[in-house]
Design a protein around this motif. Structure first.
Motif, PDB file in Angstrom:
ATOM      1  N   MET A 276     -72.572  84.383  46.773  1.00 51.36           N
ATOM      2  CA  MET A 276     -72.006  85.606  45.971  1.00 51.36           C
ATOM      3  C   MET A 276     -71.912  86.536  46.627  1.00 51.36           C
ATOM      4  O   MET A 276     -72.154  87.700  46.991  1.00 51.36           O
ATOM      5  CB  MET A 276     -71.629  85.000  44.977  1.00 51.36           C
ATOM      6  N   SER A 277     -70.481  86.215  48.066  1.00 52.14           N
ATOM      7  CA  SER A 277     -70.019  87.351  48.613  1.00 52.14           C
ATOM      8  C   SER A 277     -69.534  88.270  48.178  1.00 52.14           C
ATOM      9  O   SER A 277     -68.606  88.507  46.779  1.00 52.14           O
ATOM     10  CB  SER A 277     -69.185  86.776  49.739  1.00 52.14           C
ATOM     11  N   LYS A 278     -69.286  89.983  48.279  1.00 54.82           N
ATOM     12  CA  LYS A 278     -68.954  91.281  47.974  1.00 54.82           C
ATOM     13  C   LYS A 278     -68.082  91.573  48.720  1.00 54.82           C
ATOM     14  O   LYS A 278     -67.240  92.534  47.856  1.00 54.82           O
ATOM     15  CB  LYS A 278     -70.206  91.634  47.702  1.00 54.82           C
ATOM     16  N   ASN A 279     -67.940  90.820  49.899  1.00 59.15           N
ATOM     17  CA  ASN A 279     -67.071  91.287  50.786  1.00 59.15           C
ATOM     18  C   ASN A 279     -66.031  90.161  50.743  1.00 59.15           C
ATOM     19  O   ASN A 279     -65.207  89.841  51.563  1.00 59.15           O
ATOM     20  CB  ASN A 279     -67.434  91.755  51.993  1.00 59.15           C
ATOM     21  N   LYS A 280     -65.546  89.263  50.046  1.00 58.32           N
ATOM     22  CA  LYS A 280     -64.319  88.568  49.841  1.00 58.32           C
ATOM     23  C   LYS A 280     -64.285  87.178  50.699  1.00 58.32           C
ATOM     24  O   LYS A 280     -63.525  85.995  50.976  1.00 58.32           O
ATOM     25  CB  LYS A 280     -62.519  89.323  50.288  1.00 58.32           C
ATOM     26  N   LEU A 281     -65.865  86.658  50.611  1.00 52.64           N
ATOM     27  CA  LEU A 281     -65.880  85.314  51.978  1.00 52.64           C
ATOM     28  C   LEU A 281     -65.969  84.090  50.519  1.00 52.64           C
ATOM     29  O   LEU A 281     -66.636  84.661  49.400  1.00 52.64           O
ATOM     30  CB  LEU A 281     -66.748  85.415  52.600  1.00 52.64           C
ATOM     31  N   ILE A 282     -65.891  83.162  50.550  1.00 55.24           N
ATOM     32  CA  ILE A 282     -66.148  81.818  49.355  1.00 55.24           C
ATOM     33  C   ILE A 282     -67.307  81.238  49.203  1.00 55.24           C
ATOM     34  O   ILE A 282     -67.577  81.803  51.014  1.00 55.24           O
ATOM     35  CB  ILE A 282     -65.004  81.439  49.452  1.00 55.24           C
ATOM     36  N   THR A 283     -67.959  81.188  48.110  1.00 55.29           N
ATOM     37  CA  THR A 283     -69.738  80.157  48.268  1.00 55.29           C
ATOM     38  C   THR A 283     -68.723  78.613  47.978  1.00 55.29           C
ATOM     39  O   THR A 283     -67.907  78.560  47.287  1.00 55.29           O
ATOM     40  CB  THR A 283     -69.806  80.758  47.084  1.00 55.29           C
ATOM     41  N   THR A 284     -68.963  78.291  48.770  1.00 51.98           N
ATOM     42  CA  THR A 284     -68.418  76.622  48.950  1.00 51.98           C
ATOM     43  C   THR A 284     -69.707  75.397  48.836  1.00 51.98           C
ATOM     44  O   THR A 284     -71.191  75.961  49.719  1.00 51.98           O
ATOM     45  CB  THR A 284     -67.641  76.280  49.938  1.00 51.98           C
ATOM     46  N   ILE A 285     -69.655  73.917  49.151  1.00 48.49           N
ATOM     47  CA  ILE A 285     -70.337  73.037  48.972  1.00 48.49           C
ATOM     48  C   ILE A 285     -70.768  72.782  50.390  1.00 48.49           C
ATOM     49  O   ILE A 285     -69.253  72.492  51.377  1.00 48.49           O
ATOM     50  CB  ILE A 285     -70.321  71.752  48.987  1.00 48.49           C
ATOM     51  N   CYS A 286     -71.657  72.979  51.926  1.00 49.95           N
ATOM     52  CA  CYS A 286     -71.716  72.475  52.986  1.00 49.95           C
ATOM     53  C   CYS A 286     -71.949  70.647  53.280  1.00 49.95           C
ATOM     54  O   CYS A 286     -70.721  70.575  53.698  1.00 49.95           O
ATOM     55  CB  CYS A 286     -72.647  72.962  53.428  1.00 49.95           C
ATOM     56  N   TYR A 287     -72.631  70.541  52.400  1.00 46.42           N
ATOM     57  CA  TYR A 287     -72.289  68.931  52.565  1.00 46.42           C
ATOM     58  C   TYR A 287     -73.432  68.531  51.090  1.00 46.42           C
ATOM     59  O   TYR A 287     -74.163  69.559  50.429  1.00 46.42           O
ATOM     60  CB  TYR A 287     -72.740  68.820  53.183  1.00 46.42           C
ATOM     61  N   ARG A 288     -73.306  67.523  50.456  1.00 44.15           N
ATOM     62  CA  ARG A 288     -74.519  66.972  49.320  1.00 44.15           C
ATOM     63  C   ARG A 288     -74.862  65.556  49.991  1.00 44.15           C
ATOM     64  O   ARG A 288     -74.434  64.535  50.134  1.00 44.15           O
ATOM     65  CB  ARG A 288     -73.227  66.616  48.229  1.00 44.15           C
ATOM     66  N   ILE A 289     -75.943  65.443  50.285  1.00 45.46           N
ATOM     67  CA  ILE A 289     -76.516  64.092  50.797  1.00 45.46           C
ATOM     68  C   ILE A 289     -78.221  64.551  49.479  1.00 45.46           C
ATOM     69  O   ILE A 289     -78.862  64.628  49.238  1.00 45.46           O
ATOM     70  CB  ILE A 289     -77.740  64.269  52.050  1.00 45.46           C
ATOM     71  N   ASN A 290     -78.045  62.852  49.232  1.00 51.67           N
ATOM     72  CA  ASN A 290     -78.369  62.164  48.076  1.00 51.67           C
ATOM     73  C   ASN A 290     -78.435  63.106  46.803  1.00 51.67           C
ATOM     74  O   ASN A 290     -80.326  63.811  46.759  1.00 51.67           O
ATOM     75  CB  ASN A 290     -80.441  61.981  49.043  1.00 51.67           C
ATOM     76  N   ASN A 291     -78.122  63.230  46.375  1.00 47.61           N
ATOM     77  CA  ASN A 291     -78.207  64.235  45.190  1.00 47.61           C
ATOM     78  C   ASN A 291     -78.807  65.881  45.681  1.00 47.61           C
ATOM     79  O   ASN A 291     -78.632  65.897  44.635  1.00 47.61           O
ATOM     80  CB  ASN A 291     -78.343  63.518  44.295  1.00 47.61           C
ATOM     81  N   LYS A 292     -78.672  66.265  46.421  1.00 49.27           N
ATOM     82  CA  LYS A 292     -79.395  67.433  46.531  1.00 49.27           C
ATOM     83  C   LYS A 292     -78.013  68.770  47.660  1.00 49.27           C
ATOM     84  O   LYS A 292     -77.136  67.807  48.748  1.00 49.27           O
ATOM     85  CB  LYS A 292     -80.524  67.272  47.940  1.00 49.27           C
TER      86      LYS A 292
END
Length: 489
Positions: A276-292
């Motif tokens: 969780m960035s303290k400097n205004k970048l966002i947290t997101t999903i890069c990819y989900r494979i085999n439910n991971k």
């Protein structure tokens, strides 16, 4: 010969590409479509035109594939993210134009619910901003009578562009998305991997309008023979920036790619850990494979290649994008001219939806070439702002892989390397977004046995290394910061 079909539905055009197992582009087709700007800060597309261009390019490449006896084993879809479509469940007819990710019409509504931002950020990894889909859905339901009526009757469906295309390609059988696209709606809990009930309450939405969320490599049904002309398994779906990360083989934690298309997007793979960035970048999903789930940290720039389009289509300083390299090279520098292309507000790390574009530093000696060069330079400066945020968050990338239409401009990539003070690697294949979707579809259908299999396909075009001295770089960046301050003011 076997091939994998990728549909790459972008902000300004729809493309279909057939790749070989080795990642070689075999056949491609592309069509641009119209951009609508009904009011200041509003950006729309016609969903039916998105569909008609998509099906045309798809049929074009499939027709050619028969001629060359290419057997299509799977289909992967990648798409402009956050762009929002709502349609009638019974007829498949959109109730309103697609509201594009760049659109800023919901900024006042975002201010109204500002108190909820902490909760939204914690659950979704996103800031409360008009950029994301949730406020766009709410606007359509609140402002389009037909949408409101269908919503009350549970006959309205929402989708990002991938979902709309899957619905159309399967002839209304499948209403689904993947985790990467869901993570951009501002309604999806990226920890539990589910639509979040608390956030749905904030926006007065219900789950009945939302698609089923699957892995990025998964079973999304088959294309309808009636619609496409043949039955093809839809085996992967990813948002465009995540697809580019796959195409660039950014599978290791800490690997970074930056894509320069309509906008520009810097994405770092952070592995199983959400940062969780303290400097205004966002947290997101890069990819989900085999439910991971694999997470990413991302910085979003709203205007990159769109600035070049503006030079070409609106102020008509150039005839095509390729001219910009020669023009930039023709000038020793841009003589203190800066362009801040905040045409639809500023993305990361400013998140200022009220800002508008600014040109500063003009003198009697300034000419049109300074303006062209300054527009190109602005993309490097905006990327520098994202790198600064990453470094403040304690992350220090040693190199970055780049792709997208703008990186065919050697001058731009070298300037980017100078400003970032970092080695930049351009991949051999520029269509990394479509390639990433193809790779995931191939992974799902067993063409690739592992991510390592995919990684072996990645090839470098060339490296760019910085040469500027420190004081000159600092002088350029100081000028940019002054221009940003004026824009924010």
């Amino acid at each position: 010969m076997n091939g994998i079909l990728a549909i790459d539905q972008g902000t300004t055009s729809s493309r279909a590409i057939i790749f070989s197992k080795s990642g070689k582009k075999l056949i491609s087709s592309q069509l641009e479509f119209k951009q609508f700007f009904p009011k200041n800060g509003w950006v729309e597309h016609n969903p039916n035109e998105i569909w008609s261009t998509t099906i045309k390019v798809t049929k074009n490449v499939l027709l050619k594939s028969k001629k060359f006896k290419i057997n299509i084993k799977a289909l992967g879809i990648t798409n402009q993210r956050e762009t929002t479509v709502c349609w009638d469940k019974r007829t498949g007819e959109p109730v309103y134009n697609a509201i594009v990710w760049q659109d800023r019409r919901t900024e006042n509504y975002c201010k109204k619910i500002k108190k909820k931002e902490k909760l939204i950020r914690k659950k979704t990894g996103l800031f409360l901003d008009p950029y994301f889909s949730a406020t766009k859905i709410k606007w359509i339901i609140d402002n389009v009578p037909k949408a409101k009526k269908l919503f009350k009757k549970n006959e309205l469906l929402f989708g990002t562009i991938d979902t709309f295309l899957i619905w159309k390609l399967t002839n209304g059988k499948i209403h689904a998305t993947d985790a990467t696209n869901a993570s951009r709606t501002m309604l999806f809990n990226i920890t539990s991997n589910k639509w979040d009930k608390d956030i749905l309450k904030i926006f007065k939405l219900n789950e009945k309008i939302l698609p089923t969320v699957k892995n990025s490599a998964d079973d999304f049904g088959f294309t309808s023979e009636k619609i496409v002309g043949q039955k093809i398994k839809i085996s992967a779906v990813l948002g465009d920036q995540q697809a580019a990360a796959i195409g660039q083989a950014c599978f290791e934690k800490g690997s970074v790619k930056s894509t320069y298309g309509t906008g520009a997007f810097l994405l770092m793979n952070t592995g199983e850990k959400k940062i969780m960035s303290k400097n205004k970048l966002i947290t997101t999903i890069c990819y989900r494979i085999n439910n991971k789930t694999t997470y990413a940290l991302e910085g979003s720039i709203f205007i990159a290649g769109a600035g070049v389009q503006w030079l070409r289509d609106k102020i008509r300083l150039i005839d095509n994008a390729y001219e910009t390299e020669k023009i930039a090279k023709s000038k020793k520098n841009s003589k203190g001219v800066y362009v801040v292309p905040a045409f639809t507000g500023l993305g990361a790390p400013y998140w200022n939806s009220k800002s508008r574009g600014l040109i500063t530093g003009l003198t009697r000696d300034s000419d049109w070439r300074d303006l062209v060069r300054a527009t190109i330079e602005s993309v490097a400066y905006q990327t520098s702002d994202l790198f600064l945020s990453m470094r403040k968050d304690g992350l220090n990338p040693k190199s970055v892989k780049v792709d997208g239409g703008m990186v065919s401009n050697n001058w731009f990539v070298q300037f980017l390397s100078e400003i970032l003070k970092i080695k930049i690697t351009r991949s051999k294949i520029n269509e990394t977004t479509a390639l990433g979707a193809a790779y995931m579809a191939g992974y799902q259908t067993g063409i690739y046995r592992s991510l390592s299999d995919i990684k072996q396909n990645w090839k470098k075009d060339r490296d760019f290394k910085p040469k500027f001295n420190k004081s000159y770089r600092n002088k350029l960046l100081q000028g940019w910061q002054q221009a940003i301050k004026k824009t924010l003011a």
